[in-house]
Design a protein around this motif. Structure first.
Motif, short mmCIF file in Angstrom:
data_model
loop_
_atom_site.label_atom_id
_atom_site.label_comp_id
_atom_site.label_asym_id
_atom_site.label_seq_id
_atom_site.Cartn_x
_atom_site.Cartn_y
_atom_site.Cartn_z
N UNK A 29 -6.73 -1.43 25.22
CA UNK A 29 -5.66 -0.46 24.96
C UNK A 29 -4.29 -1.14 24.97
N UNK A 30 -4.07 -2.02 25.94
CA UNK A 30 -2.78 -2.69 26.00
C UNK A 30 -2.58 -3.68 24.86
N UNK A 31 -3.66 -4.30 24.42
CA UNK A 31 -3.59 -5.19 23.26
C UNK A 31 -3.21 -4.39 22.02
N UNK A 32 -3.79 -3.20 21.88
CA UNK A 32 -3.48 -2.35 20.73
C UNK A 32 -2.03 -1.86 20.79
N UNK A 33 -1.55 -1.51 21.99
CA UNK A 33 -0.15 -1.10 22.14
C UNK A 33 0.79 -2.22 21.69
N UNK A 34 0.47 -3.44 22.09
CA UNK A 34 1.31 -4.58 21.72
C UNK A 34 1.28 -4.80 20.21
N UNK A 35 0.10 -4.67 19.62
CA UNK A 35 -0.03 -4.84 18.17
C UNK A 35 0.84 -3.82 17.43
N UNK A 36 0.80 -2.56 17.87
CA UNK A 36 1.60 -1.52 17.24
C UNK A 36 3.09 -1.83 17.36
N UNK A 37 3.49 -2.27 18.55
CA UNK A 37 4.90 -2.57 18.77
C UNK A 37 5.37 -3.73 17.90
N UNK A 38 4.55 -4.75 17.78
CA UNK A 38 4.92 -5.91 16.95
C UNK A 38 5.02 -5.50 15.49
N UNK A 39 4.10 -4.67 15.05
CA UNK A 39 4.13 -4.22 13.65
C UNK A 39 5.39 -3.40 13.37
N UNK A 40 5.83 -2.65 14.38
CA UNK A 40 7.04 -1.83 14.23
C UNK A 40 8.31 -2.62 14.56
N UNK A 41 8.13 -3.87 15.04
CA UNK A 41 9.24 -4.74 15.41
C UNK A 41 10.16 -4.08 16.41
N UNK A 42 9.58 -3.61 17.51
CA UNK A 42 10.36 -2.95 18.54
C UNK A 42 9.68 -3.09 19.89
N UNK A 43 10.48 -2.90 20.95
CA UNK A 43 9.90 -2.71 22.27
C UNK A 43 9.64 -1.23 22.41
N UNK A 44 8.59 -0.88 23.15
CA UNK A 44 8.22 0.52 23.23
C UNK A 44 7.82 0.92 24.64
N UNK A 45 8.14 2.14 24.98
CA UNK A 45 7.64 2.76 26.19
C UNK A 45 7.44 4.24 25.88
N UNK A 46 6.32 4.79 26.25
CA UNK A 46 5.95 6.16 25.93
C UNK A 46 5.95 6.35 24.40
N UNK A 47 6.62 7.42 23.95
CA UNK A 47 6.73 7.67 22.51
C UNK A 47 8.13 7.27 22.07
N UNK A 48 8.23 6.52 21.01
CA UNK A 48 9.50 5.95 20.59
C UNK A 48 10.24 6.92 19.67
N UNK A 49 11.45 7.24 20.05
CA UNK A 49 12.26 8.18 19.29
C UNK A 49 13.28 7.42 18.46
N UNK A 50 13.50 7.87 17.24
CA UNK A 50 14.39 7.17 16.34
C UNK A 50 15.84 7.63 16.45
N UNK A 51 16.11 8.70 17.20
CA UNK A 51 17.48 9.07 17.49
C UNK A 51 17.52 9.68 18.88
N UNK A 52 18.70 10.14 19.32
CA UNK A 52 18.82 10.61 20.68
C UNK A 52 18.98 12.13 20.78
#
Length: 324
Positions: A146-169
């Motif tokens: 699961x953690x490997x998949x999380x890292x893969x998703x984050x790298x593909x999106x070129x971002x650091x992530x925690x929980x669900x990533x929001x594109x604005x505030x």
């Protein structure tokens, strides 16, 4: 005056349609840890021992971003961090950059009690752990599919992530959560923390995390920073969760205590004011006061949280009370 405790499993953009198979284990774990805390406080356990006990239990649970469940940095390694603070003495200890220590929170307490320092990190912290004989394991213990998949998703999106990533505030609505504005970060998990006041009125706080998915090597968040992610004094104990960089800038945990000490605010008013001063979707906290009050405000969509007080009140919740 009476005992009280509160704990959290992280806050963030937790969607209202969170998959039940991922949601229920977290809720069950919070309820289990809350019960452990209740029984321990009833038996007279000191607050400092209690917060370490509960956070150890959360670290051993793979459903949260701490200990066993820690997420991976950009190199695919874990870098865990934690801190603990005794409100009665203001003694505190913190650690960062751990790769092999099973329970970072216990090493943080050893830093507090066995060294002249407050904070040890990376190789120095690992060496201290070996010296003290705390439980360590091969770093592969913290790596799973699961953690490997999380890292893969984050790298593909070129971002650091925690929980669900929001594109604005902007504060999301249930409709927002089904739009492209919200990008799921796999099976999201969060930082853990616990605060308590014991029968004698002593306060303590403890917080532990695995950091951010795909973070830079060496990045340190708010969790081990005394006054930011963790704080306790004679008035209150606070453990924060959210976007680490924002919490460090805002010193949210210390602000709660300062508002009580210098402005005379109640715990609830101080905690609400501190969290409301942050940008939307960046911060949440749990806190208790010396008189047994509990506060659990957040400006994210949700926060895994639980609390109990000596008068019999208890709560396990995720979203605001109007949504739970």
């Amino acid at each position: 005056m009476g005992w009280a405790l509160a704990l959290h499993g992280g806050g963030g953009g937790i969607p209202l349609d969170y998959p039940p198979e991922q949601l229920q284990p977290r809720v069950d774990s919070l309820r289990h840890c809350l019960q452990i805390g209740i029984e321990a406080l009833k038996d007279g356990m000191p607050a400092l021992d209690l917060v370490e006990l509960v956070v150890r239990e959360l670290e051993n649970n793979p459903h949260f971003n701490a200990g066993k469940g820690s997420v991976l940095n950009c190199n695919g390694d874990d870098e865990m961090e934690a801190s603990i603070m005794d409100g009665n003495t203001k003694n505190c200890g913190a650690v960062s950059g751990l790769k092999t220590v099973v329970n970072a929170i216990s090493l943080a307490r050893l830093v507090m009690e066995k060294t002249p320092h407050i904070y040890l990190a990376f190789d120095g912290a690992e060496a201290f752990a070996r010296e003290q004989g705390v439980e360590t394991v091969d770093s592969s213990y913290f790596v799973n599919a699961q953690n490997i998949e999380r890292l893969k998703q984050a790298k593909e999106a070129n971002r650091t992530q925690v929980h669900y990533t929001q594109l604005d505030y902007t504060q999301p609505t249930p409709k927002d959560l089904k739009s492209e504005k919200w990008i799921p970060n796999g099976d999201s998990k969060g930082t853990v923390g616990c605060v308590a006041v014991d029968k004698q009125g002593n306060l303590a706080s403890a917080t532990s995390t695995g950091g951010l998915v795909n973070k830079m090597v060496g990045r340190i968040g708010d969790t081990p920073i005394i006054g930011a992610g963790t704080y306790a004094n004679h008035l209150c104990a606070v453990s924060a969760t959210g976007t680490g960089e924002a919490i460090i800038r805002g010193t949210v945990a210390r602000d709660v205590a300062a508002l009580m000490e210098f402005k005379g605010l109640s715990l609830n008013d101080a905690a609400d004011y501190a969290v409301e001063s942050f940008p939307k979707n960046t911060a949440g906290l749990v806190a208790v006061s010396a008189t047994g009050e509990v506060a659990m405000p957040f400006n994210t969509l949700g926060m895994f949280r639980a609390c109990a007080t000596e008068d019999g009140y208890s709560e396990v919740a995720i979203w605001p009370s109007t949504m739970n």
